[in-house]
Design an enzyme around this catalytic site. Structure first.
Site, PDB file in Angstrom:
ATOM      1  N   ASP A 207      40.718  36.341  31.197  1.00 32.43           N
ATOM      2  CA  ASP A 207      40.271  35.590  32.461  1.00 32.43           C
ATOM      3  C   ASP A 207      39.034  35.661  32.793  1.00 32.43           C
ATOM      4  OD1 ASP A 207      41.599  34.444  34.770  1.00 32.43           O
ATOM      5  OD2 ASP A 207      40.599  35.982  35.890  1.00 32.43           O
ATOM      6  N   GLU A 276      39.121  32.360  28.333  1.00 35.04           N
ATOM      7  CA  GLU A 276      39.061  31.348  29.412  1.00 35.04           C
ATOM      8  C   GLU A 276      37.688  31.268  29.999  1.00 35.04           C
ATOM      9  OE1 GLU A 276      40.547  29.962  33.699  1.00 35.04           O
ATOM     10  OE2 GLU A 276      39.764  31.907  33.347  1.00 35.04           O
TER      11      GLU A 276
HETATM   12  C1  NOJ Z   1      41.593  31.897  36.215  1.00 32.73           C
HETATM   13  C2  NOJ Z   1      42.958  31.974  36.301  1.00 32.73           C
HETATM   14  O1  NOJ Z   1      43.579  31.212  35.563  1.00 32.73           O
HETATM   15  C3  NOJ Z   1      43.341  31.617  37.777  1.00 32.73           C
HETATM   16  O2  NOJ Z   1      44.781  31.075  37.955  1.00 32.73           O
HETATM   17  C4  NOJ Z   1      42.788  32.610  38.686  1.00 32.73           C
HETATM   18  O3  NOJ Z   1      42.980  32.089  40.088  1.00 32.73           O
HETATM   19  C5  NOJ Z   1      41.084  32.880  38.527  1.00 32.73           C
HETATM   20  N1  NOJ Z   1      40.991  32.982  37.035  1.00 32.73           N
HETATM   21  C6  NOJ Z   1      40.692  33.992  39.090  1.00 32.73           C
HETATM   22  O4  NOJ Z   1      41.307  35.264  38.616  1.00 32.73           O
END
Ligand code: NOJ
Length: 558
Positions: A207, A276
């Site tokens: 993440d 990500e």
């Molecule tokens: C990316 C995640 O995909 C999203 O859903 C989340 O709100 C943020 N990171 C914070 O963790």
């Protein structure tokens, strides 16, 4: 030696709270996933990525983790998780979890300890606490803004009751940022990776992989915009030149991933990572994929691309070039739990790249066109070199639910934006499995709980049950494409060669003997000659390729 599985895997994203509810409380869970493993294996995907299932107060749907090495009771138990891992592996499916290293929950024991221990304590050093500015420290330490709106700083009340220090939260206040300069933080995340790897987890989605490390001194910056807006050069829009940012995509973050890679490679069947990382420049993204770092990264430039042949070709070309330079496979993704579903994006005439619900609202939509384009897009996506993602529900052709009532909106963006941004709930509505009325088989028969977000009344024809066996359905198109992809040696990892086709038509070949052509114009075009059609996203009357249609081709054996 066989290619590593992840270089061409198709990975299905399970947004756990909305996939399937096994215990009848209206919230998806591990039992629900276990009950639907057949659907996933039959679909023809290779692996699952499951969004966070750890104990969480759910301020951000599980991305606020209070214990990284346990399972949220509403989702099940550790034993359930282990059973799922076994069953998924038996069904031939690898499993990736989701790790959240940038921030914990404010209910994590480290954070409650830090609050109780007070200013200057070692416990506060695991987070980013700072005194405020201005008289009595009443102003936040700097001007950084939270991704969900408002200041990225929250002031605390000290144990003696006085107004005190501030802590950084790039997301919601319930998600305090961890201090990645602190050895405890680094050591604890390695412990978490091992905990799950030792239980058979095959890898992690990371993440906000491009945050974690902040510029020392946490300085204000005149340009905090992210991603940066394109600039006009000689009348043409171009990507803004890269400049360092105080908290996104800092070079120092790569040290963390080099350590994580060593850990992944220490397993007999090496574990894998997918980043990500919302960085704009393909070159900056590729840095995460150097041979001693992460394996793959989501391709958000492709996800956000507009339906335009020239633009798509440019994005695909740049992606392949940058990935080739570091020896990593590209990935291709159309939707996920943070963006408006692509059926609804493609239902509009988009002129600038983007992916949020707010960009769509109020603009005329043609959902039939959106679905036709989505069908064409999945054949393109699955034919491109590398690995691909399927977000749950896209195989059913679900659209974004744009009219959720205000009172059910759960995304923190809604509150943090002062009710101006409706957030991401519209792509998170629980899946329709069967039947012609809510909850469409999402919860077990006889359960009275309502799904945690209401499903639209018209989803009966979109259930997995209704589409199964209907050759014209989205579900059967996904099944056919995924199975054929597996049987086609030219697909998966590798290279492509562009075909020279009329403007607005995108096409390429891959060896041995495969072709893909996509009509991005509004008129039918002739199919390239010398090929047989093996799969098409829609009918091909008179040997023509209609608008918003794609086809997979095979060169007949000599
Ligand atoms: C990316 C995640 O995909 C999203 O859903 C989340 O709100 C943020 N990171 C914070 O963790």
């Amino acid at each position: 030696m066989a290619e590593p599985w992840w270089r061409d895997a198709v990975i299905y994203q399970i947004y756990i709270r909305s996939f399937a509810d096994g215990n009848g409380d209206g919230l998806g869970d591990i039992a629900g996933i276990r009950s639907r493993l057949r659907h996933l294996a039959d679909l023809g995907v290779d692996a699952l990525w499951i969004n966070p299932w750890y104990p969480s107060p759910m301020a951000d749907a599980g991305y606020d983790v209070s214990d990284y090495r346990a399972v949220e009771p509403r989702f099940g138990t550790l034993a359930d998780a282990e059973a799922l891992l076994r069953e998924a592996h038996d069904a031939g499916l690898r499993v990736l979890l989701d790790i959240v290293p940038n921030h914990s929950s404010d209910q994590h024991p480290w954070f409650t300890e830090a609050l109780a221990a007070g200013p200057g304590s070692p416990a506060r050093e695991r987070y980013l606490f700072r005194p405020g500015r201005g008289a009595d420290g009443a102003e936040p330490p700097n001007g950084w803004q939270s991704v969900f709106g408002g200041s990225a700083w929250q002031r605390v009340t000290e144990p003696d009751g006085s107004p005190g220090e501030w802590y950084l939260h790039l997301f919601a206040p319930e998600q305090p940022d961890l201090n990645w300069e602190h050895p405890d933080v680094r050591a604890d995340f390695e412990k978490t990776l091992r905990f799950w790897f030792d239980r058979g987890v095959d890898g992690f989605r990371i993440d906000v992989a491009h945050s974690l490390v902040k510029e020392p001194g946490l300085p204000d910056a005149s340009d905090l915009e992210w991603p940066r807006k394109p600039v006009e050069v000689d009348g043409e829009l171009q990507r803004a030149p890269w400049r360092p940012h105080p908290f996104w995509d800092r070079d120092e973050v790569h040290e963390v991933y080099r350590e994580w890679r060593l850990l992944a490679d220490s397993y007999d069947d090496p574990k894998v990572y997918v980043a990500e990382a919302w960085v704009d420049e393909p070159e900056r993204l590729a840095r995460y994929l150097r041979p001693d770092e992460l394996h793959t990264a989501f391709n958000f430039t492709y996800l956000q691309a507009i339906w335009d042949a020239g633009y798509l070709r440019q994005v695909i070309g740049e992606t392949l070039e940058e990935h080739r330079a570091v020896g990593a496979p590209a990935t291709w993704v159309l939707s996920n739990h943070d963006v408006a579903r692509h059926v609804s994006r493609y239902a509009r005439e988009q002129t600038t790249p983007g992916s949020s619900l707010m960009e769509l609202l109020g603009r005329p939509a043609d959902l039939d066109l959106g679905r036709r384009r989505a069908r064409a897009a999945v054949l393109l996506t699955l034919a491109l070199p590398g690995s691909a993602y399927v977000y749950q529900g896209e195989e059913l052709g679900l659209e974004e639910v744009e009219d959720l009532p205000d009172e059910v909106l759960a995304d923190p963006t809604w509150e943090r934006s002062g009710h101006t941004d409706r957030g991401r709930d519209g792509c998170r509505v629980p899946l329709p499995w069967s039947g012609d009325a809510p909850p469409y088989g999402f919860s077990p028969e006889g359960s009275t709980a309502q799904p945690w977000l209401p499903q639209p009344a018209g989803w009966g024809p979109l259930t997995a049950e209704a589409q199964s066996g209907d050759p014209g359905s989205m579900l059967e198109l996904y099944r056919a494409a995924l199975h054929r992809r597996r049987e086609t040696p030219a697909l998966g990892d590798g290279e492509l060669t562009w075909l020279d086709l009329p403007e607005g038509v995108l096409g390429f070949t891959r060896e041995p003997g495969f072709g893909c052509v996509v009509n991005v114009t509004a008129e039918p075009v002739a199919l390239p000659t010398g090929y047989d059609v093996v799969l098409a996203s829609g009918p091909l009357p008179d040997g023509m390729l209609p608008a918003a249609t794609s086809a997979w081709l095979a060169r007949p054996q000599q």
